[in-house]
Design an enzyme around this catalytic site. Structure first.
Site, PDB file in Angstrom:
ATOM      1  N   HIS A  26       0.827  -1.303  -0.061  1.00 41.53           N
ATOM      2  CA  HIS A  26      -0.235  -0.046   0.006  1.00 41.53           C
ATOM      3  C   HIS A  26       0.766   1.279  -0.005  1.00 41.53           C
ATOM      4  CE1 HIS A  26      -2.836  -2.698   2.290  1.00 41.53           C
ATOM      5  NE2 HIS A  26      -3.708  -2.510   1.017  1.00 41.53           N
TER       6      HIS A  26
ATOM      7  N   ARG B 284      -2.299  -5.850  -8.491  1.00 39.58           N
ATOM      8  CA  ARG B 284      -1.062  -6.558  -8.066  1.00 39.58           C
ATOM      9  C   ARG B 284      -1.216  -7.724  -9.125  1.00 39.58           C
ATOM     10  NH1 ARG B 284      -3.374  -8.459  -2.488  1.00 39.58           N
ATOM     11  NH2 ARG B 284      -5.166  -8.080  -3.825  1.00 39.58           N
TER      12      ARG B 284
ATOM     13  N   SER C   4      -3.118  -7.929   3.220  1.00 40.88           N
ATOM     14  CA  SER C   4      -3.258  -8.026   4.592  1.00 40.88           C
ATOM     15  C   SER C   4      -3.744  -9.198   5.433  1.00 40.88           C
ATOM     16  CB  SER C   4      -4.103  -6.704   5.114  1.00 40.88           C
ATOM     17  OG  SER C   4      -3.900  -5.688   4.511  1.00 40.88           O
TER      18      SER C   4
HETATM   19  N1  COA Z   1      -0.263  -4.070  -1.637  1.00 42.24           N
HETATM   20  C1  COA Z   1      -0.516  -4.960  -0.853  1.00 42.24           C
HETATM   21  N2  COA Z   1      -1.767  -5.364  -0.547  1.00 42.24           N
HETATM   22  C2  COA Z   1      -2.539  -4.929  -1.076  1.00 42.24           C
HETATM   23  C3  COA Z   1      -2.443  -3.848  -2.270  1.00 42.24           C
HETATM   24  C4  COA Z   1      -1.160  -3.422  -2.510  1.00 42.24           C
HETATM   25  N3  COA Z   1      -0.845  -2.609  -3.173  1.00 42.24           N
HETATM   26  N4  COA Z   1      -3.548  -3.543  -2.798  1.00 42.24           N
HETATM   27  C5  COA Z   1      -4.527  -4.217  -2.172  1.00 42.24           C
HETATM   28  N5  COA Z   1      -3.979  -5.017  -1.369  1.00 42.24           N
HETATM   29  C6  COA Z   1      -4.670  -6.147  -0.668  1.00 42.24           C
HETATM   30  C7  COA Z   1      -5.198  -5.705   0.655  1.00 42.24           C
HETATM   31  O1  COA Z   1      -4.186  -5.946   1.628  1.00 42.24           O
HETATM   32  C8  COA Z   1      -6.408  -6.697   0.848  1.00 42.24           C
HETATM   33  O2  COA Z   1      -5.817  -7.775   1.502  1.00 42.24           O
HETATM   34  P1  COA Z   1      -6.974  -8.763   2.313  1.00 42.24           P
HETATM   35  O3  COA Z   1      -8.195  -8.829   1.536  1.00 42.24           O
HETATM   36  O4  COA Z   1      -6.297  -9.808   2.386  1.00 42.24           O
HETATM   37  O5  COA Z   1      -7.179  -7.825   3.672  1.00 42.24           O
HETATM   38  C9  COA Z   1      -6.757  -6.898  -0.517  1.00 42.24           C
HETATM   39  O6  COA Z   1      -5.686  -6.577  -1.552  1.00 42.24           O
HETATM   40  C10 COA Z   1      -8.172  -6.042  -1.076  1.00 42.24           C
HETATM   41  O7  COA Z   1      -7.982  -4.805  -0.170  1.00 42.24           O
HETATM   42  P2  COA Z   1      -8.319  -2.995  -0.176  1.00 42.24           P
HETATM   43  O8  COA Z   1      -7.381  -2.659  -1.423  1.00 42.24           O
HETATM   44  O9  COA Z   1      -8.225  -2.779   1.107  1.00 42.24           O
HETATM   45  O10 COA Z   1      -9.585  -3.304  -0.934  1.00 42.24           O
HETATM   46  P3  COA Z   1     -10.811  -3.617  -0.167  1.00 42.24           P
HETATM   47  O11 COA Z   1     -11.373  -4.693  -1.202  1.00 42.24           O
HETATM   48  O12 COA Z   1     -10.799  -4.047   1.053  1.00 42.24           O
HETATM   49  O13 COA Z   1     -11.627  -2.363  -0.279  1.00 42.24           O
HETATM   50  C11 COA Z   1     -13.057  -0.704  -0.994  1.00 42.24           C
HETATM   51  C12 COA Z   1     -12.345  -1.926  -1.208  1.00 42.24           C
HETATM   52  C13 COA Z   1     -12.822  -0.303   0.472  1.00 42.24           C
HETATM   53  C14 COA Z   1     -12.133   0.443  -1.786  1.00 42.24           C
HETATM   54  C15 COA Z   1     -14.437  -0.723  -1.495  1.00 42.24           C
HETATM   55  O14 COA Z   1     -14.819  -1.916  -0.511  1.00 42.24           O
HETATM   56  C16 COA Z   1     -15.193   0.268  -1.324  1.00 42.24           C
HETATM   57  O15 COA Z   1     -15.125   1.276  -1.917  1.00 42.24           O
HETATM   58  N6  COA Z   1     -16.047   0.282  -0.363  1.00 42.24           N
HETATM   59  C17 COA Z   1     -16.836   1.362   0.261  1.00 42.24           C
HETATM   60  C18 COA Z   1     -18.382   1.294  -0.033  1.00 42.24           C
HETATM   61  C19 COA Z   1     -18.543   1.511  -1.562  1.00 42.24           C
HETATM   62  O16 COA Z   1     -18.426   2.507  -2.099  1.00 42.24           O
HETATM   63  N7  COA Z   1     -18.976   0.317  -2.168  1.00 42.24           N
HETATM   64  C20 COA Z   1     -19.224   0.337  -3.559  1.00 42.24           C
HETATM   65  C21 COA Z   1     -17.914  -0.140  -4.552  1.00 42.24           C
HETATM   66  S1  COA Z   1     -18.515  -0.406  -6.034  1.00 42.24           S
END
Ligand code: COA
Length: 162
Positions: free
Chosen positions: A18, A91, A129
């Site tokens: 991140h 990724r 994560s």
């Molecule tokens: N390096 C390391 N890990 C990474 C990474 C990077 N560059 N990019 C993503 N990841 C990992 C994260 O650690 C996470 O791992 P985990 O699932 O094992 O915990 C996974 O990839 C995805 O995580 P993240 O980037 O945090 O995205 P998310 O899928 O948890 O979050 C949101 C997505 C929060 C952006 C999305 O749910 C959202 O927009 N929510 C708000 C509500 C909304 O608007 N919903 C409609 C969306 S269409």
């Protein structure tokens, strides 16, 4: 015109992957807001306030990066801060389907919104994560994946969580 972008995610916890994306985004945009989504459906280990603290600690003092948290829709957050660019890290090819759906859904919710994908350094392409939490809970040294301070906080949290 100030080019402002948001980088939303759950950050439970923030990893070097991140941080790599945050730094790359900060080199391109005038302002970057890292948005800690509450993501209650993912049942995060850390509270939004704890995740915010960890991200702030990890980014140090990059001038043009702020950290905030948000419980609702990301498109509503964009309206609130008068921005329209979402940064996401890509990724591996396996991220693509989910990211594609998310970008198009956000675009449908607000046609002004653009999602921009950035590739992290290849050393971080496999990080997640969830795997870091699992490895830490089984006693692995996670200092290659997260900053030292985050590794300590994670260890403490997992001890209390048992
Ligand atoms: N390096 C390391 N890990 C990474 C990474 C990077 N560059 N990019 C993503 N990841 C990992 C994260 O650690 C996470 O791992 P985990 O699932 O094992 O915990 C996974 O990839 C995805 O995580 P993240 O980037 O945090 O995205 P998310 O899928 O948890 O979050 C949101 C997505 C929060 C952006 C999305 O749910 C959202 O927009 N929510 C708000 C509500 C909304 O608007 N919903 C409609 C969306 S269409």
């Amino acid at each position: 015109m100030v080019k402002k972008a948001i980088y939303p995610g759950t950050f439970d916890p923030v990893t070097y992957g991140h941080l790599d994306i945050i730094k790359r985004a900060a080199n391109i945009f005038d302002e970057v807001i890292v948005v800690i989504a509450h993501s209650e459906d993912k049942n995060p280990l850390f509270t939004p306030a704890e995740r915010m603290r960890m991200v702030k600690e990890a980014i140090g003092d990059i001038d043009n990066v702020e950290v905030d948290d948000w419980k609702g829709l990301i498109v509503d957050y964009l309206n609130r801060v008068d921005a329209r660019i979402i940064i996401r890290g890509l990724r591996m090819i396996s991220d693509f389907e989910y990211e594609f759906q998310m970008a198009l859904t956000n675009r449908k919710l607000n046609p002004q919104v653009e999602t921009i994908y950035m590739m992290p350094h290849e050393s971080y392409c496999y990080l997640s994560s969830k795997l870091i939490k699992e490895a830490a809970s089984l006693g692995a040294d996670i200092s290659k994946f997260v900053p030292e301070k985050i590794a300590q906080v994670l260890k403490e949290k997992l001890k209390r969580h048992k």
